[in-house]
Structures are given as C-alpha cells and as structure tokens.
Design a protein around this motif. Structure first.
Motif, PDB file in Angstrom:
ATOM      1  N   THR A 218       0.684  -1.102  -0.045  1.00  0.00           N
ATOM      2  CA  THR A 218       0.000   0.237  -0.134  1.00  0.00           C
ATOM      3  C   THR A 218       1.146   0.726  -0.209  1.00  0.00           C
ATOM      4  O   THR A 218       1.839   1.159   1.039  1.00  0.00           O
ATOM      5  CB  THR A 218      -1.319  -0.033   0.949  1.00  0.00           C
ATOM      6  OG1 THR A 218      -1.624  -0.873   1.054  1.00  0.00           O
ATOM      7  CG2 THR A 218      -1.836   1.285   1.376  1.00  0.00           C
ATOM      8  N   TYR A 219       0.353   2.414  -0.907  1.00  0.00           N
ATOM      9  CA  TYR A 219       1.606   3.656  -1.022  1.00  0.00           C
ATOM     10  C   TYR A 219       0.346   4.905  -0.696  1.00  0.00           C
ATOM     11  O   TYR A 219      -0.645   4.282  -0.722  1.00  0.00           O
ATOM     12  CB  TYR A 219       1.821   4.346  -2.039  1.00  0.00           C
ATOM     13  CG  TYR A 219       3.063   1.963  -2.709  1.00  0.00           C
ATOM     14  CD1 TYR A 219       4.040   2.160  -2.787  1.00  0.00           C
ATOM     15  CD2 TYR A 219       1.795   1.778  -3.312  1.00  0.00           C
ATOM     16  CE1 TYR A 219       4.547   0.737  -2.900  1.00  0.00           C
ATOM     17  CE2 TYR A 219       2.425   0.660  -4.312  1.00  0.00           C
ATOM     18  CZ  TYR A 219       4.118   0.131  -3.910  1.00  0.00           C
ATOM     19  OH  TYR A 219       4.162  -1.160  -4.524  1.00  0.00           O
ATOM     20  N   THR A 220       1.135   5.454  -0.020  1.00  0.00           N
ATOM     21  CA  THR A 220       0.331   7.028  -0.243  1.00  0.00           C
ATOM     22  C   THR A 220       0.198   7.932  -0.704  1.00  0.00           C
ATOM     23  O   THR A 220       1.958   8.025  -1.087  1.00  0.00           O
ATOM     24  CB  THR A 220       0.636   7.590   1.404  1.00  0.00           C
ATOM     25  OG1 THR A 220       0.543   6.271   2.873  1.00  0.00           O
ATOM     26  CG2 THR A 220      -0.779   8.560   2.298  1.00  0.00           C
ATOM     27  N   ASN A 221      -0.207   8.655  -1.131  1.00  0.00           N
ATOM     28  CA  ASN A 221      -0.130   9.528  -2.483  1.00  0.00           C
ATOM     29  C   ASN A 221       0.072  10.897  -1.644  1.00  0.00           C
ATOM     30  O   ASN A 221      -0.306  11.376  -0.385  1.00  0.00           O
ATOM     31  CB  ASN A 221      -1.339  10.343  -3.508  1.00  0.00           C
ATOM     32  CG  ASN A 221      -2.689   9.852  -2.765  1.00  0.00           C
ATOM     33  OD1 ASN A 221      -2.631  10.654  -2.362  1.00  0.00           O
ATOM     34  ND2 ASN A 221      -3.397   9.793  -3.849  1.00  0.00           N
ATOM     35  N   ALA A 222       0.030  12.341  -2.834  1.00  0.00           N
ATOM     36  CA  ALA A 222       0.815  13.395  -2.092  1.00  0.00           C
ATOM     37  C   ALA A 222      -1.001  13.772  -0.821  1.00  0.00           C
ATOM     38  O   ALA A 222      -0.833  14.500  -0.183  1.00  0.00           O
ATOM     39  CB  ALA A 222       0.804  14.312  -2.953  1.00  0.00           C
ATOM     40  N   ALA A 223      -2.163  13.632  -1.454  1.00  0.00           N
ATOM     41  CA  ALA A 223      -3.320  13.366  -1.252  1.00  0.00           C
ATOM     42  C   ALA A 223      -3.096  13.459   0.417  1.00  0.00           C
ATOM     43  O   ALA A 223      -4.084  13.575   1.081  1.00  0.00           O
ATOM     44  CB  ALA A 223      -4.091  14.143  -2.169  1.00  0.00           C
ATOM     45  N   GLY A 224      -2.287  12.158   0.553  1.00  0.00           N
ATOM     46  CA  GLY A 224      -2.490  10.992   1.956  1.00  0.00           C
ATOM     47  C   GLY A 224      -3.691  10.221   1.676  1.00  0.00           C
ATOM     48  O   GLY A 224      -4.209   9.678   2.513  1.00  0.00           O
ATOM     49  N   GLU A 225      -4.027   9.885   0.586  1.00  0.00           N
ATOM     50  CA  GLU A 225      -4.639   8.722   0.183  1.00  0.00           C
ATOM     51  C   GLU A 225      -3.480   6.818   0.314  1.00  0.00           C
ATOM     52  O   GLU A 225      -2.851   7.748  -0.285  1.00  0.00           O
ATOM     53  CB  GLU A 225      -5.214   8.848  -1.143  1.00  0.00           C
ATOM     54  CG  GLU A 225      -6.667  10.138  -0.986  1.00  0.00           C
ATOM     55  CD  GLU A 225      -7.084  11.236  -2.342  1.00  0.00           C
ATOM     56  OE1 GLU A 225      -7.847  11.218  -2.511  1.00  0.00           O
ATOM     57  OE2 GLU A 225      -6.111  10.636  -3.075  1.00  0.00           O
ATOM     58  N   ASP A 226      -4.080   6.312   0.852  1.00  0.00           N
ATOM     59  CA  ASP A 226      -3.178   5.020   0.731  1.00  0.00           C
ATOM     60  C   ASP A 226      -4.233   4.115  -0.959  1.00  0.00           C
ATOM     61  O   ASP A 226      -4.929   4.346  -0.953  1.00  0.00           O
ATOM     62  CB  ASP A 226      -4.035   3.920   2.000  1.00  0.00           C
ATOM     63  CG  ASP A 226      -3.567   4.103   3.055  1.00  0.00           C
ATOM     64  OD1 ASP A 226      -2.441   6.007   1.966  1.00  0.00           O
ATOM     65  OD2 ASP A 226      -3.307   4.021   3.870  1.00  0.00           O
ATOM     66  N   TYR A 227      -3.242   3.870  -1.573  1.00  0.00           N
ATOM     67  CA  TYR A 227      -3.763   2.872  -2.807  1.00  0.00           C
ATOM     68  C   TYR A 227      -2.764   1.756  -3.194  1.00  0.00           C
ATOM     69  O   TYR A 227      -1.517   1.743  -2.773  1.00  0.00           O
ATOM     70  CB  TYR A 227      -3.916   4.021  -3.929  1.00  0.00           C
ATOM     71  CG  TYR A 227      -2.836   4.472  -4.494  1.00  0.00           C
ATOM     72  CD1 TYR A 227      -1.729   5.670  -3.198  1.00  0.00           C
ATOM     73  CD2 TYR A 227      -1.329   3.943  -5.314  1.00  0.00           C
ATOM     74  CE1 TYR A 227       0.038   6.279  -3.977  1.00  0.00           C
ATOM     75  CE2 TYR A 227      -0.575   4.695  -5.396  1.00  0.00           C
ATOM     76  CZ  TYR A 227       0.348   5.562  -5.417  1.00  0.00           C
ATOM     77  OH  TYR A 227       1.436   6.065  -5.712  1.00  0.00           O
ATOM     78  N   THR A 228      -2.785   1.189  -3.409  1.00  0.00           N
ATOM     79  CA  THR A 228      -2.131  -0.210  -3.818  1.00  0.00           C
ATOM     80  C   THR A 228      -2.852  -0.104  -6.207  1.00  0.00           C
ATOM     81  O   THR A 228      -3.702   0.063  -6.277  1.00  0.00           O
ATOM     82  CB  THR A 228      -2.689  -1.726  -3.497  1.00  0.00           C
ATOM     83  OG1 THR A 228      -4.761  -2.228  -4.295  1.00  0.00           O
ATOM     84  CG2 THR A 228      -2.430  -1.980  -2.895  1.00  0.00           C
ATOM     85  N   VAL A 229      -1.665  -1.020  -6.692  1.00  0.00           N
ATOM     86  CA  VAL A 229      -1.370  -1.003  -7.802  1.00  0.00           C
ATOM     87  C   VAL A 229      -1.949  -2.145  -8.698  1.00  0.00           C
ATOM     88  O   VAL A 229      -0.911  -2.649  -7.702  1.00  0.00           O
ATOM     89  CB  VAL A 229      -0.043   0.137  -8.384  1.00  0.00           C
ATOM     90  CG1 VAL A 229      -0.042  -0.428  -9.705  1.00  0.00           C
ATOM     91  CG2 VAL A 229      -0.098   1.351  -7.781  1.00  0.00           C
ATOM     92  N   SER A 230      -2.647  -2.081  -9.298  1.00  0.00           N
ATOM     93  CA  SER A 230      -3.203  -3.595  -9.791  1.00  0.00           C
ATOM     94  C   SER A 230      -2.376  -3.625 -11.432  1.00  0.00           C
ATOM     95  O   SER A 230      -1.906  -4.444 -11.821  1.00  0.00           O
ATOM     96  CB  SER A 230      -4.486  -3.975  -9.668  1.00  0.00           C
ATOM     97  OG  SER A 230      -5.121  -2.814 -10.520  1.00  0.00           O
ATOM     98  N   LEU A 231      -2.557  -2.239 -11.867  1.00  0.00           N
ATOM     99  CA  LEU A 231      -1.696  -2.659 -13.193  1.00  0.00           C
ATOM    100  C   LEU A 231      -1.262  -1.378 -13.862  1.00  0.00           C
ATOM    101  O   LEU A 231      -1.461  -0.190 -13.627  1.00  0.00           O
ATOM    102  CB  LEU A 231      -3.101  -2.889 -14.339  1.00  0.00           C
ATOM    103  CG  LEU A 231      -2.765  -2.469 -15.693  1.00  0.00           C
ATOM    104  CD1 LEU A 231      -2.358  -4.100 -15.848  1.00  0.00           C
ATOM    105  CD2 LEU A 231      -4.207  -2.046 -16.737  1.00  0.00           C
TER     106      LEU A 231
END
Ligand SMILES: [Cu+2]
Lengths: 344, 261
Positions: B46-59
């Motif tokens: 899980t990564y966190t972007n500059a807007a503070g949102e967590d995300y994972t990458v599937s593609l």
C-alpha cells in the motif's frame, strides 16, 4: 382467343423473368471498385488496400460472421442490415450482445469510401480501424481482437480464404480489418433516381424538380450532393438527447463542438428509419416538423438555422414539404438494398 | 560490489570506438518501476499519495518509443522507427526493458517518447505490428477504438478513496492518451523525455555485450508534481482535459540510476 391471351401473358412473364434475372446476375457480378461517374474521387486509401474479388468476398463473409462476437451470436450484419440500408432497422439505439443497449443509432454502411471520419462523432478516422470499436465494445460484440483471430485461425475455412485473399494463410489484425474494409467500400449506393437524372438517364417529375430546388436552397449547405453530407460536424438544433450525448466534443474536447454530430447522408431514408444520432425520430415527417416548427436554441446550434429574433429552424410550408419529400424519395436506391453482391 | 564491477568494466572498455552507423551493438534501457523510495509490487504494497490517500496498484503499463541517443559531442543516433516501440508492463519480466541497436560508442544522453507519436498513431494498420497491434494484449487494451488512438499510460489500482464501481471495487483508473487529434486539434499527451547520463554513468555501447541504462520510474509521480491528484476527486481519468495534468506530472517520473556497461 383466350389461349392466345394466356400465352401472351406467359411470354410476357417469361420475358420479364429472364429480364429480371439478367439484371440481378449483372448486378451480382464483381467488377471491383468503380467510382460512379457523378461522384467525386474517393477518400479511402486504395493504394494500401486494393479491392480484389477474393478480399471482398472474405470481407463479406466476415461482415456476416457471428464469431466476431464473444458468444458467436452477433455479426456486423446484425446491426447493419442490408434491407434497411445497412442500419439497425426499428432501433433508436442499437442493441448487441446479450441484448445490451448501446447509446447511438447505427448509421448506414453506405458510400463510406468517400468519408474521412466515422461514427456520429468522427472519432475514427480510418475505415480500417472502425471494426475494432464494435468488436471490443461491451454493449456490441464484447470480444477481443486477439480472440477473434484465434477463432478464425481454428476455423476450417478461414485460413484458406485468407490465403486466397492475401497470399498466405496467416490471419492478422491488419488482414482481418482490410478484408472488412474491402467489403464496406463496395457498399455503394449510386443507383437512385436522383443518380440517373444526374447521369442524364432520366428526368425528375415537376414535383421532384420543385423539391430539388427547395432542397438546394434549404438543405444542401449541410446535406451536400452527391453524398448528401458535407462530412462536417454540426448541431442541427434537434436538442440534447435522452442520454445527453455530447457528440463531437468527446473527441476534440472543444466546447465549440459540444452537441455536434456528423451530418448524415439523406440517401435511402425510406429504409433507414429511425433517424439522427439517437434515433429519436421515427418518421421523416417528424424530422421535418422539428426543422420547420419545433426548433429551439441549444448550445452551438448551427448559424444557418438562426432566423433572427431568437427564432430557429427552416421555414417549410405544407406545399414545400410535399415537394421536398418527393425529391428525397428520389434518393432511395432499391438496387442498393437488394444487391445480391452485398448479401450474406 | 556492483560499484566495483562497474569500475572494473569501465576501465576495461575505456577507449571509445570510431562512430560508424553500420556497426551496431545492443543497448538496453531498463524501466524499474518504483513508488517513492520503495519498489512497486502489484496488488501488494500500500502506498500513500500526496493527497494522503492510500492505494495499491493492480496494473501499470506504458508505451516507450522513438528512442534516440546522443554522444557528448552532440552526434545523434535515431533508432529506426520500426524497431522503436515498446510496451513496458509491470509484472512481466520480458517487458521491463526496451532493447535497441545503436552504433558502438559512448552516449551521454537518452531521449525517448512516452507514448506513441502522432504519425504512427495515424498510420496504416499494416504498420501497427508488435506492441502496436490492436490485437496484442487487448485483455488490458492499450488502444481506444472509439477515439482511434493508443493509450500511452495505464495505471489502475484500489483505494478506499475511490467510489465503489459496478464491479463492487473501489477502483481508480488512469488511462492517459491523446496524440493531438487527426483532423481537429485536441489534447496532446505525448511526452518527450530527455535524460542526461553523465552523472550516473554514460552508456558505453560495444559489440559482444549489452550496455544497460537503468532508469528508476517513480510512478507515484503520476499523482504528484505540478498537480496533486486526489483519487477521491478524480477516481477515473481518461480522455479529458484533466489528463494533461497527469501527463505533465508523469513526464517527470524518470530518473537515471546507473548504467551497467
Ligand atoms: Cu433487434
């Protein structure tokens, strides 16, 4: 006496029959791509895809091939029906696989060799690339090109047919798409009464002539002869559709293109109802009503339709409507919708 | 250890051969996808972007094309176009690098296009082979049928910040393309990337071995840079004006880490 009459009729029937057969045979004969004398030079790139008999016949088979869809149920010909001038008769927006509904009305496969963009928004600019859209669209055929190629390769006939058309059994996207184009550019409608008048083979009636004059005044600036479209994108004031389709804007993201759609041809209206991009008009009269009395301002409405004082549309009196319709009727080409060469 | 090897090989191949357009040798450009300081793992980290949102990458996949290399004296070599299109796919070992042939020599700058140039985007279907074949990899298609053109970069993943979609997932989708329009001008997201190799190691291309320019690609930058992209505000970005902001962001995601000569 009576016997004579009967034989006379019989002979007449035989003559008629043989005559008809001759016409059909002549018509169904492949003569390659031929530009009708009253047409301009085509836009299609024949230099990279010359039409051959074998390529055309393969293209025709593919056009009517349901294997182009995910569950082998829908072919190009399911939505582009010849007897309806290759449109989806009776459907405002076409429906495809599993009866999923699309968002637009299926335009005719007709005189496309003269077009330089495709679909109501012109998003496709090479006819060869067009079939990718329905094949891969969820509501249409919901397949992948990759899988279509796989199915065709496994088919007992296709490798041989591709070899005949392209010199080897290899089945590639380019060959598939080019064969389909070879069929589609041969879908030429140029045998209406209008065409025969333009070629000095017959003449308009007085009514048709009046209608032609009116047409040139009121409609031809957009529906340009002899294709009856100037191929441009315009807003003809019919108002925003049920699904808010923004038309050309989707392709250019230019605010000035919002709600503009490609000017359709007016050939073969007899067969191609319903009309306009979302098929909202089921009759020609309904379209004419819109032009003459039902028009209101909408963003980017074509300036040609601005009558001043915030009124919009095209004045068409009852008498004029009769003439206009008589003329539009000369654009119907029975030969095109019955041409065996283009049938499954 | 790597440093030692690097030095050693450097010494061994110190002398630069004469430039000859007909004497080609292999050069590879490796695209190592990362997020900030960490490696990119699909569907895992899980990564966190500059807007503070967590995300994972599937593609994650993108086109790299039109590769050019420059020597210190400015000599330019343009890889022939027909062998200069690559689809970089995260998670697929075979498509992590672009392999080309260039004249033997020492190269101080690498230039490539992120995306597919407009000329090729409008070429005859016969010329769209390999990774440009609309039948290749259509399962995660890089071609827009309805608006004829290639998708240059496709990044998808999951994030609680994204709304639930039709498949019941909180998915974000960034499909960035747009070659400028065919008959009417529109958005152009073709990016030319120029990378100076002097700092981290010029590419010494010689026959009999493969010089490898190792680039780090910080795909976190898709969502940060000139524009901070919030997944909540823009869960789906495809053919729209906003896509130009994402393209401007990701144009800055490449950095040269080192060169294996
Ligand atoms: Cu139906």
């Amino acid at each position: 006496m009576r016997k004579l009459k009967v034989t006379g009729i019989l002979v007449a029937i035989l003559v008629l029959a043989s005559c008809k057969k001759e016409i059909i045979d002549k018509v169904a004969e492949f003569t390659g791509f031929q530009k009708p004398v009253n047409f301009p030079e085509p836009a299609y790139h024949f230099d990279t895809n010359p039409v051959t008999r074998e390529g055309f016949e393969l293209g025709r088979k593919l056009f009517y091939e349901p294997r182009l869809s995910r569950n082998n149920t829908v072919s190009c010909g399911s939505c582009h029906i010849q007897t309806s001038a290759f449109t989806h008769h009776g459907h405002d927006v076409s429906h495809g696989i599993d009866d999923r509904l699309g968002k637009r009305n299926a335009p005719p496969i007709m005189n496309l060799a003269w077009h330089n963009s495709f679909n109501h928004d012109g998003g496709v600019f090479d006819l060869d690339m067009q079939p990718i859209v329905p094949i891969t669209t969820f509501e249409e055929m919901d397949e992948t090109l990759e899988n279509v190629l796989k199915k065709l390769k496994a088919h007992p006939q296709y490798p041989g047919l591709f070899a005949k058309a392209f010199g080897s059994e290899e089945i590639t996207s380019a060959r598939l798409l080019k064969a389909l184009s070879q069929f589609m550019v041969m879908c030429i409608s140029a045998d209406s009464k209008y065409d025969s008048v333009m070629r000095n083979e017959s003449s308009f009636t007085a009514e048709e002539m009046q209608g032609y004059e009116l047409f040139k005044q009121k409609c031809a600036s957009c529906h340009k002869e002899p294709l009856f479209t100037d191929l441009s994108f315009r807003n003809n004031g019919i108002g925003i559709g049920f699904n808010g389709d923004v038309g050309r804007y989707e392709i250019t993201l230019n605010e000035a293109d919002r709600y503009k759609f490609k000017v359709p041809s007016l050939r073969n209206l007899k067969y191609s109802a319903p009309y306009t991009h979302d098929g909202r008009f089921y009759t020609l009269d309904a379209v004419l009503d819109k032009y003459s009395t039902g028009m209101r301002y909408v963003q980017n409405i074509d300036p040609v339709l601005d009558k001043g004082n915030s009124t919009y549309g095209i004045d068409i009196s009852d008498a004029e409507r009769v003439y206009l319709k008589a003329f539009l009727n000369t654009l119907n080409d029975e030969h095109f919708v019955k041409n065996k060469l283009l049938s499954e | 250890m790597a440093g030692l090897l690097f030095l050693a090989s450097c010494k061994k191949e110190g002398k630069e051969p004469e430039y000859n357009q007909n004497e080609l040798a292999p050069l590879s450009v490796e695209f190592d996808n990362i997020v900030g300081g960490t490696n990119l793992y699909l569907n895992a980290t899980t990564y966190t972007n500059a807007a503070g949102e967590d995300y994972t990458v599937s593609l994650l996949q993108y086109y790299v094309s039109n590769i050019k290399v420059y020597k210190a004296d400015g000599t330019e070599y343009v890889v022939p176009q027909d062998s200069s299109y690559f689809l970089i796919k995260e998670g697929d070992q075979a498509s992590g690098s672009a392999l080309v042939n260039v004249p033997e020599g020492d190269y101080a700058r690498l230039v490539f296009t992120l995306g597919v140039d407009s000329l090729r985007s409008t070429m005859d279907i016969d010329k769209r082979t390999g990774v440009l074949d609309p039948a290749s990899g259509m399962d995660n298609g890089m071609y827009w049928g309805w608006n004829s053109g290639y998708i240059f970069l496709k990044m998808e993943g999951l994030s609680a910040a994204a709304p639930v979609d039709g498949s019941g997932q909180n998915k974000f989708r960034y499909h960035i393309g747009g070659f400028g329009g065919y008959s009417a001008p529109t958005i152009n997201n073709i990016k030319e990337i120029s990378i100076d190799l002097n700092q981290a190691g010029v590419a010494k291309v010689r026959k009999g071995r493969t010089s490898n320019i190792h680039l780090m690609v910080d795909i976190g930058k898709v969502m940060s840079g000139t524009t901070t992209v919030s997944i909540a505000a823009n869960p789906t970005v495809m053919f729209s004006d906003f896509s130009t902001k994402i393209a401007a962001n990701y144009a800055a995601m490449f950095s040269h880490d080192h060169t294996e000569n």
